[in-house]
Design a protein around this motif. Structure first.
Motif, PDB file in Angstrom:
ATOM      1  N   PRO A 171      24.529   5.816  84.834  1.00  0.00           N
ATOM      2  CA  PRO A 171      26.034   6.184  84.260  1.00  0.00           C
ATOM      3  C   PRO A 171      26.544   7.503  84.653  1.00  0.00           C
ATOM      4  O   PRO A 171      27.553   7.598  85.119  1.00  0.00           O
ATOM      5  CB  PRO A 171      25.586   6.283  82.686  1.00  0.00           C
ATOM      6  CG  PRO A 171      24.489   5.428  82.632  1.00  0.00           C
ATOM      7  CD  PRO A 171      23.530   5.614  83.736  1.00  0.00           C
ATOM      8  N   ARG A 172      25.664   8.533  84.957  1.00  0.00           N
ATOM      9  CA  ARG A 172      26.228   9.806  85.478  1.00  0.00           C
ATOM     10  C   ARG A 172      26.305   9.786  86.933  1.00  0.00           C
ATOM     11  O   ARG A 172      27.485  10.095  87.220  1.00  0.00           O
ATOM     12  CB  ARG A 172      25.171  10.860  85.011  1.00  0.00           C
ATOM     13  CG  ARG A 172      25.654  12.323  85.393  1.00  0.00           C
ATOM     14  CD  ARG A 172      25.321  13.516  84.660  1.00  0.00           C
ATOM     15  NE  ARG A 172      24.989  13.332  83.172  1.00  0.00           N
ATOM     16  CZ  ARG A 172      25.831  13.513  82.382  1.00  0.00           C
ATOM     17  NH1 ARG A 172      27.022  13.804  82.608  1.00  0.00           N
ATOM     18  NH2 ARG A 172      25.405  13.387  81.093  1.00  0.00           N
ATOM     19  N   GLY A 173      25.640   8.950  87.592  1.00  0.00           N
ATOM     20  CA  GLY A 173      25.824   8.755  88.866  1.00  0.00           C
ATOM     21  C   GLY A 173      27.192   7.979  89.204  1.00  0.00           C
ATOM     22  O   GLY A 173      28.063   8.412  90.103  1.00  0.00           O
ATOM     23  N   VAL A 174      27.621   6.978  88.335  1.00  0.00           N
ATOM     24  CA  VAL A 174      28.840   6.313  88.484  1.00  0.00           C
ATOM     25  C   VAL A 174      29.989   7.286  88.097  1.00  0.00           C
ATOM     26  O   VAL A 174      31.054   7.381  88.596  1.00  0.00           O
ATOM     27  CB  VAL A 174      28.936   5.105  87.375  1.00  0.00           C
ATOM     28  CG1 VAL A 174      30.274   4.569  87.307  1.00  0.00           C
ATOM     29  CG2 VAL A 174      27.918   4.246  87.771  1.00  0.00           C
ATOM     30  N   LEU A 175      29.821   8.084  86.805  1.00  0.00           N
ATOM     31  CA  LEU A 175      30.688   8.860  86.530  1.00  0.00           C
ATOM     32  C   LEU A 175      31.026  10.194  87.617  1.00  0.00           C
ATOM     33  O   LEU A 175      32.218  10.276  87.972  1.00  0.00           O
ATOM     34  CB  LEU A 175      30.441   9.783  85.309  1.00  0.00           C
ATOM     35  CG  LEU A 175      31.424  10.834  84.520  1.00  0.00           C
ATOM     36  CD1 LEU A 175      32.560  10.142  84.227  1.00  0.00           C
ATOM     37  CD2 LEU A 175      30.704  11.395  83.438  1.00  0.00           C
ATOM     38  N   ASP A 176      30.052  10.595  88.185  1.00  0.00           N
ATOM     39  CA  ASP A 176      30.135  11.456  89.294  1.00  0.00           C
ATOM     40  C   ASP A 176      31.039  10.895  90.565  1.00  0.00           C
ATOM     41  O   ASP A 176      31.652  11.504  90.914  1.00  0.00           O
ATOM     42  CB  ASP A 176      28.893  12.003  89.792  1.00  0.00           C
ATOM     43  CG  ASP A 176      28.238  13.016  88.703  1.00  0.00           C
ATOM     44  OD1 ASP A 176      28.857  13.405  87.807  1.00  0.00           O
ATOM     45  OD2 ASP A 176      27.120  13.420  88.703  1.00  0.00           O
ATOM     46  N   ALA A 177      30.647   9.716  90.797  1.00  0.00           N
ATOM     47  CA  ALA A 177      31.070   8.838  91.920  1.00  0.00           C
ATOM     48  C   ALA A 177      32.681   8.640  91.821  1.00  0.00           C
ATOM     49  O   ALA A 177      33.293   8.794  92.735  1.00  0.00           O
ATOM     50  CB  ALA A 177      30.526   7.640  92.139  1.00  0.00           C
ATOM     51  N   THR A 178      33.254   8.752  90.323  1.00  0.00           N
ATOM     52  CA  THR A 178      34.587   8.305  90.252  1.00  0.00           C
ATOM     53  C   THR A 178      35.486   9.438  90.495  1.00  0.00           C
ATOM     54  O   THR A 178      36.552   9.387  90.975  1.00  0.00           O
ATOM     55  CB  THR A 178      34.783   7.704  88.716  1.00  0.00           C
ATOM     56  OG1 THR A 178      34.390   9.057  87.985  1.00  0.00           O
ATOM     57  CG2 THR A 178      34.091   6.825  88.340  1.00  0.00           C
ATOM     58  N   GLY A 179      34.878  10.765  90.514  1.00  0.00           N
ATOM     59  CA  GLY A 179      35.602  11.921  90.705  1.00  0.00           C
ATOM     60  C   GLY A 179      36.705  12.231  89.578  1.00  0.00           C
ATOM     61  O   GLY A 179      37.602  12.908  89.450  1.00  0.00           O
TER      62      GLY A 179
END
Length: 162
Positions: free
Chosen positions: A127-135
């Protein structure tokens, strides 16, 4: 056709031909975002050995514990024809077990195996990787989820009304 956030645009004066443009289609924007998420999740979940759909099933089980197939399907908005093959693959991978309910033979209970429960620890970074990837900030993501939830409900109601 831009409007301030939280306001409804007045489209009465906009020609139908203008509304028909691809870049004005909310459905296309959602489709493109969904494809981008799919590509990201394919890479993010590769190390876990899960597809995106399998990951969603595991999220339900990690959060709620053992669930009947119908409960998982309701939560993920998936019919049993789509869900059953997913569950069979998760069972074959040793991540879940399927057991007929003693109270109702028609109901199948899905539970995590020890290996499926342990996989949760490895999934914590997703989830944190997804959040970071969204910008996007966490507040922006939460706002987007709220808007998408309202959009989904409104479209569901509109579909039911027709």
């Amino acid at each position: 056709m831009t409007t301030a956030p939280g306001t409804t645009p007045d489209l009465s004066g906009v020609p139908d031909a203008e509304l028909l443009r691809l870049d004005h289609q909310v459905c296309f924007s959602l489709h493109a975002a969904s494809r981008a998420f799919g590509g990201f999740y394919r890479q993010a979940l590769k190390g876990l050995g899960l597809t995106y759909s399998q990951y969603l099933v595991m999220l339900v089980l990690w959060e709620h514990g053992p669930q009947p197939v119908k409960g998982i399907g309701d939560r993920l908005q998936l019919d049993s024809g789509t869900l059953s093959p997913l569950l069979k693959r998760l069972e074959a991978a040793g991540l879940v077990s399927r057991e007929r309910s003693r109270e109702d033979e028609r109901s199948v209970l899905i539970d995590l195996t020890d290996e499926g429960a342990r996989l949760r620890e490895r999934a914590l970074s997703v989830p944190r990787g997804v959040l970071d990837a969204t910008g996007l900030s966490l507040d922006e993501v939460l706002g987007l989820q709220d808007v998408l939830g309202r959009l989904t409900a409104a479209l569901g109601e509109a579909a039911d009304a027709t």
